[in-house]
Design a protein around this motif. Structure first.
Motif, mmCIF file in Angstrom:
data_model
loop_
_atom_site.group_PDB
_atom_site.id
_atom_site.type_symbol
_atom_site.label_atom_id
_atom_site.label_comp_id
_atom_site.label_asym_id
_atom_site.label_seq_id
_atom_site.Cartn_x
_atom_site.Cartn_y
_atom_site.Cartn_z
ATOM 1 N N UNK A 53 0.799 -1.235 0.000
ATOM 2 C CA UNK A 53 0.000 0.000 0.000
ATOM 3 C C UNK A 53 0.830 1.283 0.000
ATOM 4 N N UNK A 54 2.160 1.185 0.019
ATOM 5 C CA UNK A 54 2.960 2.412 0.170
ATOM 6 C C UNK A 54 2.812 3.373 -1.001
ATOM 7 N N UNK A 55 2.415 2.870 -2.179
ATOM 8 C CA UNK A 55 2.266 3.744 -3.340
ATOM 9 C C UNK A 55 1.002 4.578 -3.338
ATOM 10 N N UNK A 97 -1.121 9.735 0.885
ATOM 11 C CA UNK A 97 -1.041 9.799 2.345
ATOM 12 C C UNK A 97 -2.420 9.718 3.000
ATOM 13 N N UNK A 98 -3.441 10.195 2.311
ATOM 14 C CA UNK A 98 -4.795 10.204 2.872
ATOM 15 C C UNK A 98 -5.477 8.832 2.837
ATOM 16 N N UNK A 99 -4.864 7.872 2.157
ATOM 17 C CA UNK A 99 -5.482 6.545 2.015
ATOM 18 C C UNK A 99 -5.435 5.803 3.349
ATOM 19 N N UNK A 100 -6.594 5.323 3.784
ATOM 20 C CA UNK A 100 -6.674 4.682 5.093
ATOM 21 C C UNK A 100 -5.964 3.332 5.123
ATOM 22 N N UNK A 101 -5.979 2.595 3.999
ATOM 23 C CA UNK A 101 -5.274 1.317 3.961
ATOM 24 C C UNK A 101 -3.766 1.527 4.092
ATOM 25 N N UNK A 102 -3.275 2.598 3.520
ATOM 26 C CA UNK A 102 -1.850 2.926 3.661
ATOM 27 C C UNK A 102 -1.528 3.215 5.127
ATOM 28 N N UNK A 132 1.832 11.435 13.094
ATOM 29 C CA UNK A 132 1.763 12.762 12.477
ATOM 30 C C UNK A 132 0.739 12.779 11.338
ATOM 31 N N UNK A 133 0.728 11.722 10.523
ATOM 32 C CA UNK A 133 -0.235 11.638 9.429
ATOM 33 C C UNK A 133 -1.667 11.557 9.949
ATOM 34 N N UNK A 134 -1.856 10.763 10.989
ATOM 35 C CA UNK A 134 -3.195 10.594 11.547
ATOM 36 C C UNK A 134 -3.710 11.907 12.120
ATOM 37 N N UNK A 135 -2.856 12.616 12.828
ATOM 38 C CA UNK A 135 -3.272 13.905 13.386
ATOM 39 C C UNK A 135 -3.590 14.912 12.281
#
Length: 228
Positions: free
Chosen positions: A26-28, A31-36, A65-68
């Motif tokens: 899922x890294x590709x 950033x907003x993708x929840x599976x990533x 940081x991404x989640x926040x």
């Protein structure tokens, strides 16, 4: 997360390999993708459980940081990541930081889920671990006995209850003021816990082996105190 055949949670090199495979899948994605985001959490957990603490901390902090940033209202997800970050701090030897964060997450768990919820028991056990590491034995024992009372509804074989019992025995054994009665209590706790670990997890599971090592230490302490 669990083996389809035996039902046990993956651990060791298998969990680490699955963590990397999940992340690479899922890294590709954006950033907003929840599976990533979820795959990053799985990788962080796998690295942490494989004792790669520095690498795990980098992953967990990036995920936090991404989640926040993109999921600021996901209170539960942020709380889980803070728990994971505290675990990494502890593994990296940053125990004062771990203690502060664990106090905060335990208080939030209790407020969000209730004192008897599995998450609150787990964070309480983690808090006791920091107190133990910092040699605050009396406070650690008091908290662990409280966790054992609160965790009774989870059942005697629940992992967090077994963890609390094993940890209580280790705190007792490392307390320089431990008496013969304390050492005997630790032996009684561990003998029962080992039987449950063997039945639930198997004889070769790392937690079973760790518990057996603690029992050997308890018998050594009894011998030093003049009891066979």
């Amino acid at each position: 997360d669990k083996c389809f055949d035996c039902g046990q949670r993956f651990h060791g090199v298998v969990k680490l390999a699955l963590g990397w495979a999940c992340w690479k899948t899922y890294l590709g994605r954006p950033d907003r993708d929840n599976y990533r985001r979820m795959s990053m959490g799985i990788l962080g957990s796998a690295l942490s459980q494989s004792a790669q603490s520095e690498e795990a901390l980098k992953v967990v902090e990036a995920n936090l940081a991404l989640t926040r940033r993109y999921w600021p209202n996901d209170e539960e997800g942020i709380l889980i990541l803070q728990v994971n970050a505290a675990n990494c701090y502890s593994m990296c030897g940053r125990e004062d930081e771990a203690l502060q964060l664990r106090r905060n997450t335990h208080a939030k768990d209790r407020a969000l889920y209730g004192a008897k919820h599995e998450n609150a028991i787990q964070s309480g056990n983690c808090l006791a671990e920091s107190l133990h590491t910092l040699r605050r034995y009396a406070e650690a024992k008091e908290l662990l006995r409280k966790m054992l009372r609160l965790s009774q509804p989870l059942g005697p074989d629940h992992d967090q209850r077994l963890r609390a019992r094993e940890q209580l025995s280790r705190v007792i054994l490392e307390d320089p003021d431990a008496s013969r009665a304390d050492a005997r209590e630790a032996v009684t706790i561990l003998e029962d816990t080992i039987q449950r670990r063997r039945r639930v997890f198997g004889r070769r599971h790392p937690q079973t082996l760790q518990c057996e090592k603690a029992l050997a230490d308890a018998h050594d302490l009894l011998a030093r105190l003049g009891e066979t």
